[in-house]
Design an enzyme around this catalytic site. Structure first.
Site, PDB file in Angstrom:
ATOM      1  N   LYS A  47      50.519  78.979  49.719  1.00  0.00           N
ATOM      2  CA  LYS A  47      51.008  78.986  51.101  1.00  0.00           C
ATOM      3  C   LYS A  47      52.395  79.615  51.394  1.00  0.00           C
ATOM      4  O   LYS A  47      52.771  80.383  52.214  1.00  0.00           O
ATOM      5  CB  LYS A  47      51.070  77.591  51.875  1.00  0.00           C
ATOM      6  CG  LYS A  47      51.570  77.410  52.890  1.00  0.00           C
ATOM      7  CD  LYS A  47      50.831  76.231  53.781  1.00  0.00           C
ATOM      8  CE  LYS A  47      51.309  74.912  53.368  1.00  0.00           C
ATOM      9  NZ  LYS A  47      52.573  74.579  53.819  1.00  0.00           N
TER      10      LYS A  47
ATOM     11  N   ASP B 215      56.112  68.829  46.857  1.00  0.00           N
ATOM     12  CA  ASP B 215      54.919  68.609  47.720  1.00  0.00           C
ATOM     13  C   ASP B 215      53.986  67.841  46.923  1.00  0.00           C
ATOM     14  O   ASP B 215      52.988  67.252  47.664  1.00  0.00           O
ATOM     15  CB  ASP B 215      54.409  69.800  48.191  1.00  0.00           C
ATOM     16  CG  ASP B 215      55.599  70.635  48.995  1.00  0.00           C
ATOM     17  OD1 ASP B 215      56.352  70.017  49.640  1.00  0.00           O
ATOM     18  OD2 ASP B 215      55.300  72.063  49.150  1.00  0.00           O
TER      19      ASP B 215
ATOM     20  N   LYS C  63      59.327  65.517  55.636  1.00  0.00           N
ATOM     21  CA  LYS C  63      58.311  66.549  55.379  1.00  0.00           C
ATOM     22  C   LYS C  63      57.313  66.376  56.635  1.00  0.00           C
ATOM     23  O   LYS C  63      57.665  65.701  57.625  1.00  0.00           O
ATOM     24  CB  LYS C  63      57.739  66.296  54.188  1.00  0.00           C
ATOM     25  CG  LYS C  63      58.442  66.600  52.946  1.00  0.00           C
ATOM     26  CD  LYS C  63      58.898  68.112  52.946  1.00  0.00           C
ATOM     27  CE  LYS C  63      59.869  68.500  51.579  1.00  0.00           C
ATOM     28  NZ  LYS C  63      60.030  69.699  51.652  1.00  0.00           N
TER      29      LYS C  63
ATOM     30  N   ARG D 181      57.073  61.041  53.960  1.00  0.00           N
ATOM     31  CA  ARG D 181      56.152  60.923  53.020  1.00  0.00           C
ATOM     32  C   ARG D 181      56.605  59.719  51.878  1.00  0.00           C
ATOM     33  O   ARG D 181      55.586  59.582  51.155  1.00  0.00           O
ATOM     34  CB  ARG D 181      55.973  62.117  52.204  1.00  0.00           C
ATOM     35  CG  ARG D 181      55.065  63.199  52.988  1.00  0.00           C
ATOM     36  CD  ARG D 181      54.807  64.463  51.986  1.00  0.00           C
ATOM     37  NE  ARG D 181      53.978  65.338  52.818  1.00  0.00           N
ATOM     38  CZ  ARG D 181      53.987  66.677  52.701  1.00  0.00           C
ATOM     39  NH1 ARG D 181      54.708  67.304  51.658  1.00  0.00           N
ATOM     40  NH2 ARG D 181      53.225  67.408  53.404  1.00  0.00           N
TER      41      ARG D 181
ATOM     42  N   ARG E  71      48.750  66.567  53.026  1.00  0.00           N
ATOM     43  CA  ARG E  71      48.712  66.323  51.765  1.00  0.00           C
ATOM     44  C   ARG E  71      48.447  65.049  51.560  1.00  0.00           C
ATOM     45  O   ARG E  71      47.993  64.353  50.646  1.00  0.00           O
ATOM     46  CB  ARG E  71      50.107  66.574  51.367  1.00  0.00           C
ATOM     47  CG  ARG E  71      50.635  68.222  51.097  1.00  0.00           C
ATOM     48  CD  ARG E  71      51.277  68.601  50.048  1.00  0.00           C
ATOM     49  NE  ARG E  71      51.683  70.157  50.515  1.00  0.00           N
ATOM     50  CZ  ARG E  71      51.000  71.191  50.466  1.00  0.00           C
ATOM     51  NH1 ARG E  71      49.659  71.024  49.699  1.00  0.00           N
ATOM     52  NH2 ARG E  71      51.419  72.368  50.577  1.00  0.00           N
TER      53      ARG E  71
HETATM   54  C1  S3P Z   1      58.486  75.569  50.937  1.00  0.00           C
HETATM   55  C2  S3P Z   1      59.567  74.831  50.349  1.00  0.00           C
HETATM   56  C3  S3P Z   1      59.617  73.377  50.199  1.00  0.00           C
HETATM   57  C4  S3P Z   1      58.351  72.722  50.562  1.00  0.00           C
HETATM   58  C5  S3P Z   1      57.450  73.349  51.509  1.00  0.00           C
HETATM   59  C6  S3P Z   1      57.305  74.679  51.383  1.00  0.00           C
HETATM   60  C7  S3P Z   1      58.860  76.829  50.956  1.00  0.00           C
HETATM   61  O1  S3P Z   1      60.491  72.771  51.316  1.00  0.00           O
HETATM   62  O2  S3P Z   1      58.442  71.431  50.711  1.00  0.00           O
HETATM   63  O3  S3P Z   1      56.202  72.679  51.635  1.00  0.00           O
HETATM   64  O4  S3P Z   1      57.706  77.561  51.164  1.00  0.00           O
HETATM   65  O5  S3P Z   1      59.816  77.316  51.012  1.00  0.00           O
HETATM   66  P1  S3P Z   1      62.058  72.696  51.305  1.00  0.00           P
HETATM   67  O6  S3P Z   1      62.535  74.177  50.876  1.00  0.00           O
HETATM   68  O7  S3P Z   1      62.554  72.447  52.769  1.00  0.00           O
HETATM   69  O8  S3P Z   1      62.346  71.791  50.327  1.00  0.00           O
END
Ligand code: S3P
Length: 439
Positions: free
Chosen positions: A21, A314, A341, A345, A387
């Protein structure tokens, strides 16, 4: 939609999981900014990434989707147009925060919003550096919450020390910095996932990384190219965990991204005693591997080092599930970011475990789980968080009686096929009931 999940025997088989993703969002947005065409193979096709692609289209980007490939004709400098409506990024923090960085360098107005969950999540973390660079950002509560307005224009470089280890903040600043004059320097308290840096380098952008800081010269335009998106370790993680805790399991997950800034869950499972092998397959910007797990059912609780947190962020609800199915105490601290999040969570994980009769103590920045291996079947809820829905299903596999997981439509944000993939490894584990919460 409600799932009924039956306790399962050993998991067996070979699977693949949908594309990563985080990498897909970046490929769509950097592709939109690039000069020339970007061809993306096996991107994640799911609600979150569809919203990002739709936003790119609303900015005038031409995209062609055929089979497992998305082609994006990049705008190059100055090529995007003011959208004629609000851009709704749905559930996706990555989509909205990265777009804010992109739009800050464009001379027009955009309004960004999201779903009920995203409208509660903090946006000041991106508004602050973008304002320092010269963009006009406003929003509810002074720019703290969506909807956010971005009036972009000429940007200047900044030296920014992020208060949080967030790849979304880092990526937002780097994407804005590409469009600024001068050299932007970015520091973060711990290394967050580095997909943006890797993709920028792949797309010919010059960027230096040393001693915990990044430096990027402005006025650079990424060059369109082919990008192969590996399987998402965050989706693979559910099956890795289930196989590790269920004795007699043997599974292989093919072609998974194993970027070290994302593989905290593998380190966690191995530290608890899981038998996991990583068979490297290649590295075209992102390392890819087949991951094999043999379930020993003999895991032991650990104290998770705080420096692991960004690479497992995550997967922490799932790590709590593994802890509940193991012996001894597992402590997770330094994970206060979990509170902002898709759901809070820490609280939704604690509630999930309590429903299953697991002893767990909630902390401000984590939790302590007492593993006994005794899990009760329960009526779990997703709290609208993909999740949490999937972690609940894995917990339910290990329970003493069937469980339900309600409100599971949210898994479409990242992994709609989750029940089918789980059933491929553990036949008839999940049954889907269409309809309302109790379905
Ligand atoms: C992500 C960064 C993470 C993660 C999120 C996806 C990304 O968040 O928790 O699901 O794609 O850059 P943060 O960068 O805010 O910690």
């Amino acid at each position: 939609m409600t799932w009924t999940v039956s306790p399962s025997g050993p998991l067996r088989g070979e699977i693949t999981v949908p594309g990563d993703k985080s990498i897909t969002h970046r490929a769509f947005l950097l592709g939109a900014m690039a000069e020339g065409e970007t061809v993306i193979h096996r991107p994640l096709i799911a609600e979150d990434t569809d919203n990002t692609l739709q936003a790119a289209r609303s900015l005038g980007i031409e995209t062609v989707q055929s089979g497992e490939t998305v082609k994006i004709r990049g705008s190059g400098p100055g090529g995007l147009r003011e959208p004629d409506n609000i851009l709704d990024l749905g559930n996706s923090g990555t989509g909205v925060r990265l777009l804010a960085g992109l739009l800050s360098g464009r001379p027009f107005l955009t309004v960004l919003t999201g779903d009920e969950s995203l409208r509660k999540r903090p946006m000041m973390r991106v508004a602050t550096p973008l304002r320092q660079m010269g963009a006009a950002i406003d929003g509810r509560e002074g720019g703290t919450l969506l909807p956010l307005t971005v009036r972009g224009g000429e940007l200047r470089s900044i030296e920014y020390e992020s208060p949080v280890a967030s790849a979304q903040v880092k990526s937002c600043v780097l994407i804005a910095a590409l469009q600024a004059t001068g050299t932007t320097v970015f520091r973060e308290p711990a290394l967050s996932r580095d997909h943006t840096e890797r993709m920028l380098l792949q797309m010919g952008v010059k960027l230096s990384r040393q001693d915990g800081f990044l430096a990027l010269d402005g006025d650079q335009i990424p060059k369109g190219r082919e990008i192969v998106v590996p399987g998402d370790i965050s989706s693979a993680a559910f099956f890795l965990a289930a196989a590790a805790v269920r004795e007699g399991s043997r599974i292989v997950i093919k072609d998974v991204g194993v970027n070290p800034t994302r593989t905290g869950i593998v380190r966690f499972l191995q530290a608890m005693g899981a038998e996991i092998e990583i068979h490297a397959k290649g590295d075209e910007g992102e390392p890819v591997a087949d991951i094999a797990v043999r379930g020993t059912g003999n895991l032991q609780g650990i104290e998770v080092p705080t420096e692991w947190i960004p690479s497992i962020i995550d997967e922490i609800p799932l790590a709590a599930v593994v802890a509940a199915c193991s012996r001894g105490t597992t402590r997770i601290r330094g994970a206060g970011e979990l509170r902002v999040k898709e759901s809070d969570r820490i609280s939704t994980t604690v509630r999930m475990l309590q429903l299953a009769g697991v002893k767990v103590k909630e902390l401000k920045d984590g939790f302590i789980v007492e593993g006994t291996g005794s899990i009760k079947g329960a009526a779990f809820e997703s709290h609208g968080d993909h999740r949490i829905a999937m972690a609940s299903a894995i917990l339910a596999l290990m329970a003493d009686s069937p469980s339900s997981v309600s409100d599971t439509g949210c898994v479409a944000t990242s992994f709609k096929g989750f029940p089918d993939t789980l059933n491929a490894l553990s036949p008839s584990a999940v049954e889907i009931h269409k309809g309302g919460m109790s379905g």
